[in-house]
Design a protein around this motif. Structure first.
Motif, PDB file in Angstrom:
ATOM      1  N   ARG A  87      35.611  53.647 -24.269  1.00  0.00           N
ATOM      2  CA  ARG A  87      37.029  54.017 -24.308  1.00  0.00           C
ATOM      3  C   ARG A  87      37.823  54.652 -23.056  1.00  0.00           C
ATOM      4  O   ARG A  87      38.736  54.999 -23.217  1.00  0.00           O
ATOM      5  N   THR A  88      36.826  54.429 -22.047  1.00  0.00           N
ATOM      6  CA  THR A  88      37.628  55.121 -20.785  1.00  0.00           C
ATOM      7  C   THR A  88      37.554  54.025 -19.647  1.00  0.00           C
ATOM      8  O   THR A  88      36.791  53.026 -19.739  1.00  0.00           O
ATOM      9  N   THR A  89      38.335  53.966 -18.863  1.00  0.00           N
ATOM     10  CA  THR A  89      38.691  53.131 -17.655  1.00  0.00           C
ATOM     11  C   THR A  89      37.165  53.087 -16.831  1.00  0.00           C
ATOM     12  O   THR A  89      36.851  52.145 -16.267  1.00  0.00           O
ATOM     13  N   PHE A  90      36.905  54.611 -16.672  1.00  0.00           N
ATOM     14  CA  PHE A  90      35.578  54.577 -16.082  1.00  0.00           C
ATOM     15  C   PHE A  90      34.464  53.865 -16.661  1.00  0.00           C
ATOM     16  O   PHE A  90      33.660  53.286 -15.877  1.00  0.00           O
ATOM     17  N   GLY A  91      34.216  54.050 -17.886  1.00  0.00           N
ATOM     18  CA  GLY A  91      33.197  53.141 -18.609  1.00  0.00           C
ATOM     19  C   GLY A  91      33.294  51.846 -18.373  1.00  0.00           C
ATOM     20  O   GLY A  91      32.213  51.058 -18.303  1.00  0.00           O
ATOM     21  N   ARG A  92      34.442  51.448 -18.321  1.00  0.00           N
ATOM     22  CA  ARG A  92      34.915  49.690 -18.265  1.00  0.00           C
ATOM     23  C   ARG A  92      34.399  49.365 -17.019  1.00  0.00           C
ATOM     24  O   ARG A  92      33.910  48.593 -16.535  1.00  0.00           O
ATOM     25  N   SER A  93      34.630  50.161 -15.992  1.00  0.00           N
ATOM     26  CA  SER A  93      34.127  50.078 -14.595  1.00  0.00           C
ATOM     27  C   SER A  93      32.634  49.961 -14.335  1.00  0.00           C
ATOM     28  O   SER A  93      32.240  49.309 -13.581  1.00  0.00           O
ATOM     29  N   LEU A  94      32.115  50.901 -15.377  1.00  0.00           N
ATOM     30  CA  LEU A  94      30.529  50.735 -15.088  1.00  0.00           C
ATOM     31  C   LEU A  94      30.109  49.597 -15.478  1.00  0.00           C
ATOM     32  O   LEU A  94      29.112  48.675 -14.842  1.00  0.00           O
ATOM     33  N   TYR A  95      30.301  48.851 -16.903  1.00  0.00           N
ATOM     34  CA  TYR A  95      29.952  47.450 -17.146  1.00  0.00           C
ATOM     35  C   TYR A  95      30.547  46.465 -16.037  1.00  0.00           C
ATOM     36  O   TYR A  95      29.614  45.715 -15.746  1.00  0.00           O
ATOM     37  N   ALA A  96      31.620  46.603 -15.496  1.00  0.00           N
ATOM     38  CA  ALA A  96      32.201  45.666 -14.517  1.00  0.00           C
ATOM     39  C   ALA A  96      31.288  45.716 -13.198  1.00  0.00           C
ATOM     40  O   ALA A  96      30.878  44.781 -12.645  1.00  0.00           O
ATOM     41  N   VAL A  97      30.884  46.970 -12.774  1.00  0.00           N
ATOM     42  CA  VAL A  97      30.155  47.017 -11.630  1.00  0.00           C
ATOM     43  C   VAL A  97      28.602  46.602 -11.501  1.00  0.00           C
ATOM     44  O   VAL A  97      28.133  45.893 -10.904  1.00  0.00           O
ATOM     45  N   GLY A  98      28.194  46.967 -12.908  1.00  0.00           N
ATOM     46  CA  GLY A  98      26.774  46.385 -13.388  1.00  0.00           C
ATOM     47  C   GLY A  98      26.776  44.918 -13.426  1.00  0.00           C
ATOM     48  O   GLY A  98      25.842  44.046 -13.295  1.00  0.00           O
ATOM     49  N   GLY A  99      27.873  44.345 -14.083  1.00  0.00           N
ATOM     50  CA  GLY A  99      27.789  42.942 -14.636  1.00  0.00           C
ATOM     51  C   GLY A  99      27.926  42.069 -13.405  1.00  0.00           C
ATOM     52  O   GLY A  99      27.396  40.998 -13.032  1.00  0.00           O
TER      53      GLY A  99
END
Lengths: 336, 511
Positions: free
Chosen positions: A203-215
């Protein structure tokens, strides 16, 4: 192009069992193991035993939640156990030797673990060192710092030159071994941490960034995500979780020592992997990790109840990881 | 060559189903010795699935594969290779730190005592390369070769296995410039002369018509037609691929008005990485500036410099203000969008469509770092609709979309940000005709909304079709600028890009 899914199996029953196994993943494992243990021993399927399992896995749950975030971001944190020991020991020292209050001592412990975690992040992001190496180094170094802080003795202890200001505060002991009605406090904290982590991830932009950086690191960078910052923050956050985990563990043992929770980093990684999170990053969920932690807890609890030798338990625990990942691979191939 | 002969390879009624999709539905095909056979179709038509089944990567659900009269069933790529069918990978499968010779005979090195017979290895590689008239040093490391040379080594590697009689090529020309394509064609004709068969997938219809003996068109997993090339025109093929008639039209030249008065982006003596040197360009609001160049001309390096991915010198003005770009972060914030040459560098495949679209605008769909999912879904849904992205829903992982739709997702990501300048590097490479057309249409309508667009391509017809102006790059320099593309031809462009025009030329004297 994509048509509606048609049922192609021979009977309606078979595909449904198959799809439960496919979708359920490790949860199916927990249920199957529980049924097996329950049929062997009457002591397994009791409320008190389940609460016991939750109490036992609570610290792993907290640390594995941190590990989940780090791994989703394409990293790995081998230093979680050492961060926990550092935070826990310092807090215990502050409370029992320096006479700090529970609140101040806890804040100090969590703060120092967070700082050390941020240090991991800075070394990895700015020093361009592989996550594995940086945190492997910290794994050793921070244990050493904890040994220095405690002089290698349990805290609190009467054998030191420093005069004991008091025992560990009751609140801390409550955190680690108290009960709220029937729920063990550490288990409640563990589940709370899992829920917070879920919120961060989904639910957070930070969490989304985690997926993006790892992906896809490059794609994340090219989308305007500050990859270095994300890495530093996630390792810092992992440090914070470890500090909290340290307090719970110290409370549970009513004592701190520099070598506590040794090897826990492997358990957290195992929980993450069993929970279906991709070790190379970009995919995963913290609820999977929760199930993974519980699966390991159920297994060792059941084996204990069945009086299986601890040596054998190690063998089984190790094989479990391999079996689960094999199963996961098979599941993914079928899913494709 | 066709007719009267026994077929080398026969496919009968091949079926393959994935969850929810019939990828191949009863495809039958005969391939003859010495034949070059093109398999065409839009993305998702089943071409790649067919290749994967033939090469043992996927297993068929039903049907027969008969190779030289014998029924075969491949479980692994190894089975296929030992039976005589080899796939030349689109994604290169060479080991970069080994030499050309070592790569060619990878895994089959001749032993000599305890070691490897290096001399024999080198000699055999040399012979092979000579046989096909290739000037590649067998001792060079693969990482030192150009992409085109690597691709050729990849093919030689397959040829070097004497048992291989059927070669499968997946988009062999997608990474090559025109010259290299010609070289590849020569190589393929040599293979054909030896009585071996080639099956290749392509998106480039004209290329397939020139190169192959027969063409098979797939649509939605079914075979539409197999016919000799001489009986087909480009229009026929497009008709069979899409099921629709298509008028090839020269698109209106002045779709985009040239408001040259207000350049939105100005490059002054812009140099990148010591390779791209002293580029002076301007892009106006509403203009599509095409940068045309062959592979290795520095187009991509320039684009990456413009997006802060590479170190650069010189000046850059955006809307009159000088800007510094030391990272993509700054580029994004100052209003530059970038669609990289390789979609894999832009997309996050494991993420669903919606989060790929909103990735660059997370701060717009959140408050204090907490996502407003409803808003995010709405935004993504709007773009899926506007750009006609074909996906079952916005929660589908981008991985499962066809190339053209993936490209649109990437485009949507930037549109969501409302950039002022959009740099597009080969956005239509490797996607099917229909999607290509749509991407170009979208680009035009974007320009009409006032964006400045830098559009990089190595396909001359594309450059001519819809550009406002064309700048030609060669060896890291802008060698020519054509202010009025309607007055030049494909050969003018190629001449400039390949070095036939040596001096810097500004046409029409309008600058």
């Amino acid at each position: 192009m994509a048509k509606d899914k048609e049922v192609t199996g021979s009977t309606a029953f078979l595909p449904s069992v198959r799809s439960i196994v496919l979708k359920g993943g490790s949860l199916v494992g927990v249920v199957a193991l529980s049924i097996a243990f329950a049929s062997f021993t009457p002591h397994f399927m009791t409320l008190s035993n389940w609460l016991n399992i939750l109490r036992q896995v609570s610290v792993v749950m907290i640390l594995a939640s941190a590990q989940t975030m780090v791994i989703i971001a394409g990293g790995i944190d081998l230093s979680v156990g050492s961060l926990l020991a550092l935070g826990g020991c310092l807090a215990a020292v502050a409370m029992s030797y320096w006479g700090w209050s529970f609140v101040l001592g806890s804040l100090l412990g969590i703060a120092i673990a967070t700082l050390a975690g941020l240090g991991n992040g800075v070394i990895i992001a700015k020093g361009k060192i592989p996550d594995f190496i940086a945190t492997l180094g910290m794994l050793g170094a921070l244990r050493g710092v904890s040994l220095l802080i405690t002089g290698g003795l349990p805290v609190p202890s009467h054998f030191t030159a420093t005069k004991l200001a008091g025992y560990l505060p009751q609140v801390l002991v409550f955190l680690g071994s108290g009960d709220l009605w029937v729920i063990p406090v550490p288990a409640a904290i563990g589940v709370g941490v899992v829920i917070i982590t879920w919120f961060i991830l989904s639910r957070t932009t930070f969490g989304r960034s985690l997926y993006a950086v790892g992906g896809n690191r490059e794609a994340a960078r090219a989308s305007g995500i500050d990859v270095d910052r994300v890495k530093v923050i996630v390792y810092g956050l992992a440090g914070l979780y470890c500090g909290a985990g340290g307090l719970v563990l110290v409370g549970r043992m009513n004592s701190a020592n520099a070598l506590m929770a040794e090897g826990i980093e492997l358990q957290t990684i195992a929980a993450v992997v069993i929970g279906g999170t991709n070790l190379s990053g970009g995919r995963g969920s913290v609820f999977g990790t929760l199930v993974g932690a519980i699966l390991m807890g159920v297994l060792s609890n059941g084996l204990n109840l069945l009086n299986v030798q601890p040596f054998w338990q190690r063998v089984v625990n190790g094989l479990l990881i391999i079996i689960v990942v094999l199963f996961d691979q098979w599941r993914r191939r079928l899913g494709e | 060559m066709v007719g009267g002969q026994e077929p080398l390879l026969v496919l009968q009624d091949i079926c393959k189903e994935f969850p929810g999709v019939k990828a191949l539905d009863g495809v039958s095909l005969e391939i003859f010795p010495g034949e070059i056979h093109a398999v065409l179709g839009e993305n998702g038509a089943g071409k790649s699935t067919l290749m994967k089944i033939l090469s043992g990567i996927l297993r068929k659900d039903r049907g027969e594969i008969i190779l030289e009269g014998k029924r075969v069933d491949f479980r692994t790529p190894r089975d296929a290779i030992s039976a005589g069918i080899a796939l030349v990978q689109q994604e290169l499968s060479l080991v970069p730190y080994l030499s050309v010779a070592e790569n060619i005979f990878l895994g089959r090195w001749q032993r000599k005592g305890l070691g490897i017979d290096w001399r024999l290895l080198k000699k055999e590689a040399e012979e092979l390369l000579r046989r096909f008239n290739l000037k590649i040093d067998p001792q060079a490391l693969v990482e030192e070769l150009s992409v085109a040379e690597q691709q050729i080594v990849e093919i030689i590697k397959a040829i070097a296995k004497p048992q291989v009689r059927v070669f499968l090529l997946d988009e062999p020309t997608s990474a090559l410039g025109e010259k290299e394509i010609a070289r590849l064609f020569e190589l393929l004709f040599e293979i054909k002369k030896e009585g071996k068969a080639i099956i290749f997938i392509s998106h480039k219809i004209n290329e397939a018509l020139v190169l192959s003996d027969r063409i098979t068109v797939l649509r939605d997993g079914r075979k539409v037609i197999t016919a000799p090339c001489r009986d087909l025109t480009e229009r026929d093929v497009v008709f069979h691929m899409t099921g629709k008639t298509w008028e090839r039209q020269r698109e209106a030249e002045s779709v985009v008005q040239k408001e040259r008065v207000t350049p939105i982006l100005v490059l002054q003596n812009f140099s990148v990485d010591n390779f791209v040197r002293d580029v002076n360009l301007e892009v106006a609001r509403g203009e599509i500036l095409v940068i045309f160049g062959l592979v290795g001309s520095g187009r991509t390096t320039l684009a990456e410099g413009l997006f802060g991915l590479r170190r650069h010198t010189g000046k850059l003005f955006l809307e009159g203000k000088e800007i510094e770009l030391s990272s993509p972060l700054e580029a994004v914030h100052s209003g530059i969008g970038y669609i990289p040459e390789d979609r894999r560098h832009g997309l996050i495949y494991e993420m669903p469509v919606f989060s790929n679209i909103t990735l660059a605008v997370l701060s717009d769909v959140s408050r204090k770092g907490i996502l407003k999912l409803e808003e995010e879904f709405r935004l993504a849904g709007k773009f899926v609709q506007d750009l006609r992205i074909k996906t079952p829903n916005i929660f589908r992982e981008v991985l499962f979309l066809s190339g053209g739709n993936q490209q649109k997702v990437l485009l949507a990501r930037w549109l969501a940000r409302n950039p002022r300048v959009l740099v597009m590097d080969e956005p239509t490479r490797g996607i099917d005709v229909g999607a290509k057309f749509e991407i170009r249409e979208l680009t035009k309508s974007l320009a009409l909304t006032g964006l400045g667009i830098i559009y990089i391509t190595s396909e001359a017809p594309e450059a001519l079709e819809f550009s406002s102006r064309i700048a030609v790059m060669r060896n890291g320099k802008i060698v020519a600028i054509f202010d009025d593309p309607s007055r030049i031809t494909k050969s003018d462009l190629i001449a400039a890009a390949s070095g036939a025009l040596e001096r810097e030329v500004v046409w029409n004297g309008q600058r």
